[in-house]
Design a protein around this motif. Structure first.
Motif, PDB file in Angstrom:
ATOM      1  N   ASN A  47      58.358  19.838  19.344  1.00 52.94           N
ATOM      2  CA  ASN A  47      58.600  20.600  20.563  1.00 52.94           C
ATOM      3  C   ASN A  47      57.462  20.410  21.569  1.00 52.94           C
ATOM      4  O   ASN A  47      57.688  20.392  22.784  1.00 52.94           O
ATOM      5  N   ARG A  50      58.223  17.179  23.276  1.00 50.63           N
ATOM      6  CA  ARG A  50      59.366  17.331  24.178  1.00 50.63           C
ATOM      7  C   ARG A  50      58.943  18.036  25.472  1.00 50.63           C
ATOM      8  O   ARG A  50      59.289  17.602  26.563  1.00 50.63           O
ATOM      9  N   ASN A  54      58.942  16.559  29.428  1.00 47.97           N
ATOM     10  CA  ASN A  54      59.850  17.120  30.431  1.00 47.97           C
ATOM     11  C   ASN A  54      59.384  16.851  31.853  1.00 47.97           C
ATOM     12  O   ASN A  54      60.194  16.747  32.776  1.00 47.97           O
ATOM     13  N   TYR A 127      59.441   9.797  21.036  1.00 39.33           N
ATOM     14  CA  TYR A 127      58.851  10.324  22.268  1.00 39.33           C
ATOM     15  C   TYR A 127      57.939   9.302  22.941  1.00 39.33           C
ATOM     16  O   TYR A 127      57.802   9.298  24.168  1.00 39.33           O
ATOM     17  N   GLU A 194      71.390  16.820  22.911  1.00 31.13           N
ATOM     18  CA  GLU A 194      70.064  17.176  23.405  1.00 31.13           C
ATOM     19  C   GLU A 194      69.902  16.769  24.867  1.00 31.13           C
ATOM     20  O   GLU A 194      69.044  17.297  25.570  1.00 31.13           O
ATOM     21  N   ARG A 196      68.838  14.043  26.582  1.00 24.98           N
ATOM     22  CA  ARG A 196      67.612  13.427  27.068  1.00 24.98           C
ATOM     23  C   ARG A 196      67.862  11.931  27.291  1.00 24.98           C
ATOM     24  O   ARG A 196      68.937  11.415  27.005  1.00 24.98           O
TER      25      ARG A 196
END
Length: 564
Positions: A47, A50, A54, A127, A194, A196
């Protein structure tokens, strides 16, 4: 695929990283960001990764249909100073300021810090792939603007010796960009709920970037074009063969193209590879309210639309001339009246169900500079004409562009076949009921803007211009094709023809005046937008922007771009 609204409603955990520049005096470069959790917290969980990433999502290139004002497609109400040749070398800024490098530094910061041994390597790779997707996008933008730029692979501070590095060659930077994109494609997941950046978004960006670079290398004689052209073709074909995406159509060729761009939910639209979500009272725009904002499409773009027999207006017997807007749009590619407001277009759908139709072009008003008013992406719903109420979703990557990229790359490689056209260009034509493009029966256009290339490639470029009109691709296309001289055509800053007969159809006020009385015309009766110039003059130095003066002083290894 739509972006989740959480990606656009930022929390305190999303930082605004301090920026990188060759401005060595910036004493903030070595400070940790102050508006985020500390590093030992930020990179401990998925998290955390993430939330950090963002921050990059807001920089994704959202496609509105008023983004071609710096090109031959649209005519802004005020002269574009760059294309007019009046821009000077800036003292600072100019795309090379501290803030202009901040996103690249933020990417490098993440790639350095994402190394917690407790995190699964697949999660870290996912990521990292997101970040390398964005870094590739940012570096490509830098190359488009400046050509040679320094490659930085770590987050620098004011004492970093790399700040004094020379600019790396264009080709080396783009090889670096391709490696980032390949990593992103290999490590990003398939689309999920999700919402993304995902594998196919990375492939779409790769196809876009690789086509640009391959054709730039070819037409600017840099060499090694085939590597990137093949990468563009392969990435496009991988998306095509996935069978995840298709061209939106409901069987209404007179409406589907326009409808595509005014949907408030693209999540189930299979033409959307990635889109920006807008939500009433949370995240909205004013696009429908101010579509055009005084700009308009150019006469040059209008002349590019084929007639319904698939032939150019210069040779088609169906062309009815341009003495009236009604004649000019008659028997033309249905994308014309679905892109430009023509008589009969429904301007407003009122809450009681009544409609207001356009009787004649809104010439002489703030709605359009040329009479060719922008309606692509504009909703006629009266509710969306209120301030900050436009909740229409907008494309970031659209499948139609992928098909165009595929056809062009194959043509540039000498691999164009009818089968290639049938799975690409002809999918777009079928949506609007236009005849297929057939290699066996193409009609030469004596007025083609590209007489030095093959006839199929001419028509692929035409198709690209029409399908992507206003979406923000055209100027980059002119750069990569080394076709800046097309800006010199007077029709690129002209509007519709306004004859005395048609002028008389506009109603007069109590003083006997109409809204078009003061519209400036040229000798042929076409709207002349700018009183002081009738044509622009392209200078080849404009294929690149200049470096600001302060950077040349701060880094002695930097040399100014040619001609500036």
């Amino acid at each position: 695929m739509k972006l989740n609204k959480k990606q656009f409603i930022y929390t305190a955990a999303v930082l605004a990283l301090v920026s990188l520049s060759s401005c060595k005096q910036d004493n903030f470069l070595d400070r940790a960001p102050q508006d985020k959790p500390t590093e030992d917290i930020l990179f401990k969980t998925e998290n955390d990764l993430r939330l950090y990433n963002n921050q990059f999502y807001e920089t994704l290139p959202v496609e509105y249909s008023s983004q071609d004002s710096q090109s031959d497609n649209q005519v802004p109400n005020s002269v574009n100073s760059f294309l007019a040749g009046t821009d000077q070398v800036p003292g600072s800024g100019g795309g090379w300021s501290a803030g202009d490098w901040s996103n690249i530094r933020a990417c490098n910061y993440f790639l350095r810090k994402n190394n917690d041994p407790q995190l699964d390597q697949n999660i870290k790779n996912k990521y990292n792939a997101e970040v390398r997707f964005f870094r590739a996008m940012y570096y490509w933008d830098k190359v488009v603007r400046f050509g040679d730029v320094p490659i930085y692979e770590t987050d620098l501070n004011e004492n970093s010796p790399e700040l004094y590095n020379p600019r790396d060659p264009h080709k080396k930077v783009m090889d670096f960009v391709l490696k980032d994109l390949d990593f992103a494609v290999a490590n990003l997941p398939d689309p999920t709920t999700e919402n993304r950046v995902h594998k196919y978004a990375a492939l779409a960006l790769k196809a876009r970037v690789a086509l640009w670079e391959g054709t730039f290398r070819k037409y600017h004689s840099l060499g090694d074009a085939e590597v990137f052209l093949q990468a563009a073709a392969d990435a496009s074909l991988q998306i095509i063969n996935s069978n995840r995406y298709e061209i939106f159509s409901t069987g209404r060729p007179d409406a589907d193209y326009n409808s595509l761009f005014i949907q408030d939910d693209l999540s189930k639209n299979r033409e959307s590879i990635l889109s920006r979500i807008f939500i009433t009272n949370i995240n909205t725009t004013n696009y429908s309210r101010g579509a055009g904002n005084g700009d308009g499409y150019s006469k040059d773009l209008i002349n590019a639309y084929l007639c319904t027999d698939g032939k150019p207006i210069s040779v088609s017997p169906l062309y009815a001339g341009d003495d009236t807007p009604e004649n000019e749009v008659k028997n033309r590619d249905p994308r014309y009246p679905q892109t430009i407001a023509t008589p009969g277009y429904i301007m407003f759908i009122n809450e009681n169900g009544s409609t207001t139709k356009l009787e004649r072009p809104n010439l002489g008003t703030s709605a359009t500079s040329t009479g060719y008013q922008i309606i692509k992406g504009r909703s006629s719903d009266a509710k969306l004409q209120n301030a900050n109420q436009d909740n229409i979703d907008r494309f970031i990557f659209r499948y139609a562009e992928v098909l165009l990229n595929y056809a062009e790359a194959k043509a540039e490689l000498g691999q164009l076949t009818q089968d290639v056209l049938d799975i690409s260009i002809n999918k777009l034509r079928k949506r609007v009921g236009m005849p297929d493009m057939s290699l066996a029966s193409l009609t030469p256009d004596p007025n083609t803007p590209f007489p030095g290339i093959s006839l199929p490639l001419q028509e692929i470029r035409r198709e690209r211009r029409v399908e992507l009109a206003g979406d923000g691709f055209r100027f980059k296309d002119l750069l990569r094709w080394r076709a800046g001289e097309l800006i010199n055509n007077p029709k690129t800053i002209q509007g519709m023809k306004l004859t005395d007969v048609y002028k008389a159809t506009y109603p007069k006020d109590a003083n006997g005046k109409s809204q078009v009385d003061n519209v400036l015309l040229d000798a042929q009766g076409n709207v002349r937008v700018y009183p002081n110039i009738t044509a622009r003059a392209w200078d080849n130095k404009m294929y690149l922007y200049p470096l600001p003066k302060d950077q040349l002083l701060l880094n002695k290894s930097f040399k100014q771009n040619p001609g500036w």
